[in-house]
Scaffold this motif. Sequence first.
Motif, PDB file in Angstrom:
ATOM      1  N   HIS A  31     -15.801  35.554 -70.068  1.00 26.96           N
ATOM      2  CA  HIS A  31     -15.572  36.898 -69.533  1.00 26.96           C
ATOM      3  C   HIS A  31     -14.091  37.249 -69.527  1.00 26.96           C
ATOM      4  O   HIS A  31     -13.722  38.384 -69.709  1.00 26.96           O
ATOM      5  CB  HIS A  31     -16.181  37.028 -68.129  1.00 26.96           C
ATOM      6  CG  HIS A  31     -15.246  36.620 -67.041  1.00 26.96           C
ATOM      7  ND1 HIS A  31     -15.085  35.315 -66.657  1.00 26.96           N
ATOM      8  CD2 HIS A  31     -14.396  37.352 -66.283  1.00 26.96           C
ATOM      9  CE1 HIS A  31     -14.171  35.254 -65.704  1.00 26.96           C
ATOM     10  NE2 HIS A  31     -13.732  36.468 -65.455  1.00 26.96           N
ATOM     11  N   ASP A  32     -13.243  36.220 -69.386  1.00 25.18           N
ATOM     12  CA  ASP A  32     -11.815  36.505 -69.361  1.00 25.18           C
ATOM     13  C   ASP A  32     -11.318  36.949 -70.743  1.00 25.18           C
ATOM     14  O   ASP A  32     -10.431  37.787 -70.839  1.00 25.18           O
ATOM     15  CB  ASP A  32     -11.036  35.262 -68.890  1.00 25.18           C
ATOM     16  CG  ASP A  32      -9.582  35.602 -68.606  1.00 25.18           C
ATOM     17  OD1 ASP A  32      -9.344  36.488 -67.758  1.00 25.18           O
ATOM     18  OD2 ASP A  32      -8.697  35.007 -69.240  1.00 25.18           O
ATOM     19  N   LEU A  33     -11.929  36.411 -71.790  1.00 30.53           N
ATOM     20  CA  LEU A  33     -11.525  36.839 -73.134  1.00 30.53           C
ATOM     21  C   LEU A  33     -12.048  38.230 -73.456  1.00 30.53           C
ATOM     22  O   LEU A  33     -11.386  39.013 -74.120  1.00 30.53           O
ATOM     23  CB  LEU A  33     -12.026  35.845 -74.178  1.00 30.53           C
ATOM     24  CG  LEU A  33     -11.035  34.728 -74.517  1.00 30.53           C
ATOM     25  CD1 LEU A  33     -11.601  33.841 -75.609  1.00 30.53           C
ATOM     26  CD2 LEU A  33      -9.695  35.306 -74.960  1.00 30.53           C
ATOM     27  N   LEU A  34     -13.257  38.525 -72.957  1.00 29.14           N
ATOM     28  CA  LEU A  34     -13.766  39.889 -73.146  1.00 29.14           C
ATOM     29  C   LEU A  34     -12.840  40.876 -72.435  1.00 29.14           C
ATOM     30  O   LEU A  34     -12.504  41.932 -72.981  1.00 29.14           O
ATOM     31  CB  LEU A  34     -15.192  40.012 -72.596  1.00 29.14           C
ATOM     32  CG  LEU A  34     -15.805  41.415 -72.717  1.00 29.14           C
ATOM     33  CD1 LEU A  34     -16.077  41.781 -74.170  1.00 29.14           C
ATOM     34  CD2 LEU A  34     -17.098  41.538 -71.906  1.00 29.14           C
ATOM     35  N   ALA A  35     -12.396  40.482 -71.231  1.00 26.85           N
ATOM     36  CA  ALA A  35     -11.451  41.334 -70.496  1.00 26.85           C
ATOM     37  C   ALA A  35     -10.178  41.527 -71.311  1.00 26.85           C
ATOM     38  O   ALA A  35      -9.641  42.632 -71.402  1.00 26.85           O
ATOM     39  CB  ALA A  35     -11.123  40.715 -69.137  1.00 26.85           C
ATOM     40  N   PRO A  60     -16.629  42.470 -59.915  1.00 31.52           N
ATOM     41  CA  PRO A  60     -15.264  42.379 -59.383  1.00 31.52           C
ATOM     42  C   PRO A  60     -14.439  41.287 -60.064  1.00 31.52           C
ATOM     43  O   PRO A  60     -13.234  41.436 -60.247  1.00 31.52           O
ATOM     44  CB  PRO A  60     -15.462  42.047 -57.899  1.00 31.52           C
ATOM     45  CG  PRO A  60     -16.872  42.401 -57.593  1.00 31.52           C
ATOM     46  CD  PRO A  60     -17.646  42.248 -58.868  1.00 31.52           C
ATOM     47  N   MET A  61     -15.098  40.197 -60.471  1.00 35.98           N
ATOM     48  CA  MET A  61     -14.361  39.122 -61.120  1.00 35.98           C
ATOM     49  C   MET A  61     -13.828  39.605 -62.471  1.00 35.98           C
ATOM     50  O   MET A  61     -12.686  39.336 -62.857  1.00 35.98           O
ATOM     51  CB  MET A  61     -15.264  37.915 -61.310  1.00 35.98           C
ATOM     52  CG  MET A  61     -14.499  36.634 -61.533  1.00 35.98           C
ATOM     53  SD  MET A  61     -15.548  35.211 -61.246  1.00 35.98           S
ATOM     54  CE  MET A  61     -15.862  34.670 -62.893  1.00 35.98           C
ATOM     55  N   PHE A  62     -14.687  40.316 -63.184  1.00 32.95           N
ATOM     56  CA  PHE A  62     -14.278  40.868 -64.473  1.00 32.95           C
ATOM     57  C   PHE A  62     -13.140  41.876 -64.270  1.00 32.95           C
ATOM     58  O   PHE A  62     -12.158  41.891 -65.016  1.00 32.95           O
ATOM     59  CB  PHE A  62     -15.477  41.536 -65.157  1.00 32.95           C
ATOM     60  CG  PHE A  62     -15.177  42.048 -66.532  1.00 32.95           C
ATOM     61  CD1 PHE A  62     -14.982  41.167 -67.591  1.00 32.95           C
ATOM     62  CD2 PHE A  62     -15.079  43.407 -66.780  1.00 32.95           C
ATOM     63  CE1 PHE A  62     -14.704  41.646 -68.868  1.00 32.95           C
ATOM     64  CE2 PHE A  62     -14.801  43.880 -68.048  1.00 32.95           C
ATOM     65  CZ  PHE A  62     -14.618  42.997 -69.094  1.00 32.95           C
ATOM     66  N   ALA A  63     -13.270  42.693 -63.215  1.00 37.72           N
ATOM     67  CA  ALA A  63     -12.224  43.692 -62.934  1.00 37.72           C
ATOM     68  C   ALA A  63     -10.891  43.001 -62.654  1.00 37.72           C
ATOM     69  O   ALA A  63      -9.838  43.488 -63.069  1.00 37.72           O
ATOM     70  CB  ALA A  63     -12.638  44.577 -61.759  1.00 37.72           C
ATOM     71  N   ARG A  64     -10.949  41.858 -61.959  1.00 38.98           N
ATOM     72  CA  ARG A  64      -9.704  41.123 -61.695  1.00 38.98           C
ATOM     73  C   ARG A  64      -9.085  40.596 -62.994  1.00 38.98           C
ATOM     74  O   ARG A  64      -7.880  40.632 -63.187  1.00 38.98           O
ATOM     75  CB  ARG A  64      -9.957  39.966 -60.724  1.00 38.98           C
ATOM     76  CG  ARG A  64      -9.711  40.347 -59.259  1.00 38.98           C
ATOM     77  CD  ARG A  64      -9.613  39.109 -58.381  1.00 38.98           C
ATOM     78  NE  ARG A  64     -10.847  38.341 -58.365  1.00 38.98           N
ATOM     79  CZ  ARG A  64     -11.898  38.655 -57.609  1.00 38.98           C
ATOM     80  NH1 ARG A  64     -11.865  39.700 -56.809  1.00 38.98           N
ATOM     81  NH2 ARG A  64     -12.987  37.915 -57.637  1.00 38.98           N
ATOM     82  N   SER A  65      -9.959  40.108 -63.889  1.00 37.05           N
ATOM     83  CA  SER A  65      -9.463  39.642 -65.185  1.00 37.05           C
ATOM     84  C   SER A  65      -8.794  40.779 -65.951  1.00 37.05           C
ATOM     85  O   SER A  65      -7.732  40.599 -66.554  1.00 37.05           O
ATOM     86  CB  SER A  65     -10.613  39.106 -66.035  1.00 37.05           C
ATOM     87  OG  SER A  65     -10.885  37.776 -65.700  1.00 37.05           O
ATOM     88  N   VAL A  66      -9.440  41.938 -65.935  1.00 39.95           N
ATOM     89  CA  VAL A  66      -8.874  43.095 -66.637  1.00 39.95           C
ATOM     90  C   VAL A  66      -7.505  43.443 -66.057  1.00 39.95           C
ATOM     91  O   VAL A  66      -6.533  43.666 -66.787  1.00 39.95           O
ATOM     92  CB  VAL A  66      -9.839  44.311 -66.564  1.00 39.95           C
ATOM     93  CG1 VAL A  66      -9.142  45.598 -66.957  1.00 39.95           C
ATOM     94  CG2 VAL A  66     -11.047  44.065 -67.465  1.00 39.95           C
ATOM     95  N   ALA A  67      -7.414  43.456 -64.721  1.00 44.02           N
ATOM     96  CA  ALA A  67      -6.136  43.793 -64.086  1.00 44.02           C
ATOM     97  C   ALA A  67      -5.066  42.773 -64.466  1.00 44.02           C
ATOM     98  O   ALA A  67      -3.916  43.127 -64.744  1.00 44.02           O
ATOM     99  CB  ALA A  67      -6.305  43.873 -62.570  1.00 44.02           C
TER     100      ALA A  67
END
Lengths: 225, 185
Positions: free
Chosen positions: A7-11, A35-42
Amino acid sequence: MSDGQDHDLLAAEYVLGALEGEERREAERRLAVDPMFARSVAAWQQRLTPLASHAAPMSPPTDLWQRIEARIAPAATADIVPLRRRVRFWQGTTAGALAIAASLAAFIVLRQPPPPRVAVLSPLVGGAPVLMAQAETNDRLVVRPTTAIAVPTDKDLELWALPQGETRPRSLGVLPPSGRQLTAQLAPNTQLLVSLEPKGGSPTGQPTGPVLYGGWLTAAESPRG
Amino acid sequence: MSATAQIPQADDTEALVHRCAGGDQAAFRQLYDRWGSRLYGIALRITRQAVLAADATQEAFVQIWQQAHRFDPDRGGPEAWLIGIVRYRALDIVRRHAREVPGYEPEDRADDAPDALTRLVSTAEGAALHRCMDQLGQDRRQLVVMAFVDGLSHSELAERLKVPLGTVKSWIRRSLMSLRECLAA
């Protein structure tokens, strides 16, 4: 493609901007609910933003600020200014008309004691305004659509007030797509939000569906200004 | 520092964003004065057309005004927040318009424009990113810049570099993994 550990790479790919089509929509969906994905994106946004320096600053078109201002300014000003022009027109004609002008001015002042507050509610994802709200001093709030709003038959729109600094919005009830008048005491800096809820409104007292539209209540220009 | 005089200071920007959240239109105007040309430049690089860039910048500022209360300093600086907003609005527009300017070639100036480099390394984060980008090597570095700065999608990159889509995707993934590792070190 986008299983847990990736998911972090998708972010990262989302922030990079290389995603398109279904992959991009999938990332946007996750951003809204995970929310975890949103944190990665940020975090990726923070990491990669310095790259934006490669784009040199450019002077925007001279009318851009006016276009932005028109979008955020309380739309009610538009209704009030012509009245003022009418007052000026009457003042400029005959002495007899002066009396009419005076009574018209008095009418405006009496009819709207202190300036009402207005909010322009636009989609949170960006786009043209969808609803206008006007809060008057007698706690009356009038909400009306500026465009046709389609609501699924098994859903209702619900209106919420979120005073600045608070995190839990207060329900102002179900909002028919045709608009509504209601009585509500609203703090000076309050945001109005509209969410999509099950028929009859949120069962929990807090928004359960997506928050579609929002806007801040701000003082309209005073007619005596 | 004269080299960074044009770059708005993050602290001031954060204060302006907070004032916008309180409905302060004067603060919003100041934010526009400081960031308008920067965000427009970013949008122009992605959309490549003045009209579309103006639309993207307009949408971005409207969103900044409406969502200022959602800015969370714990998640990143105001610069990343503002730039993120304009980039997504510009990307929305170009993905929707599906690049109506066929044959456009982004300029290969990303790595050598001296003022771009000055801006990039003017912050600690920028300097770290620059160092890690250097480790990617010229080709991969160019790929990352073309995606982030010029807004090229996977398939546009594949077409431009004349390599299969899957190859581009894996190059990008490996570059991103390497950046993540380097920046965490």
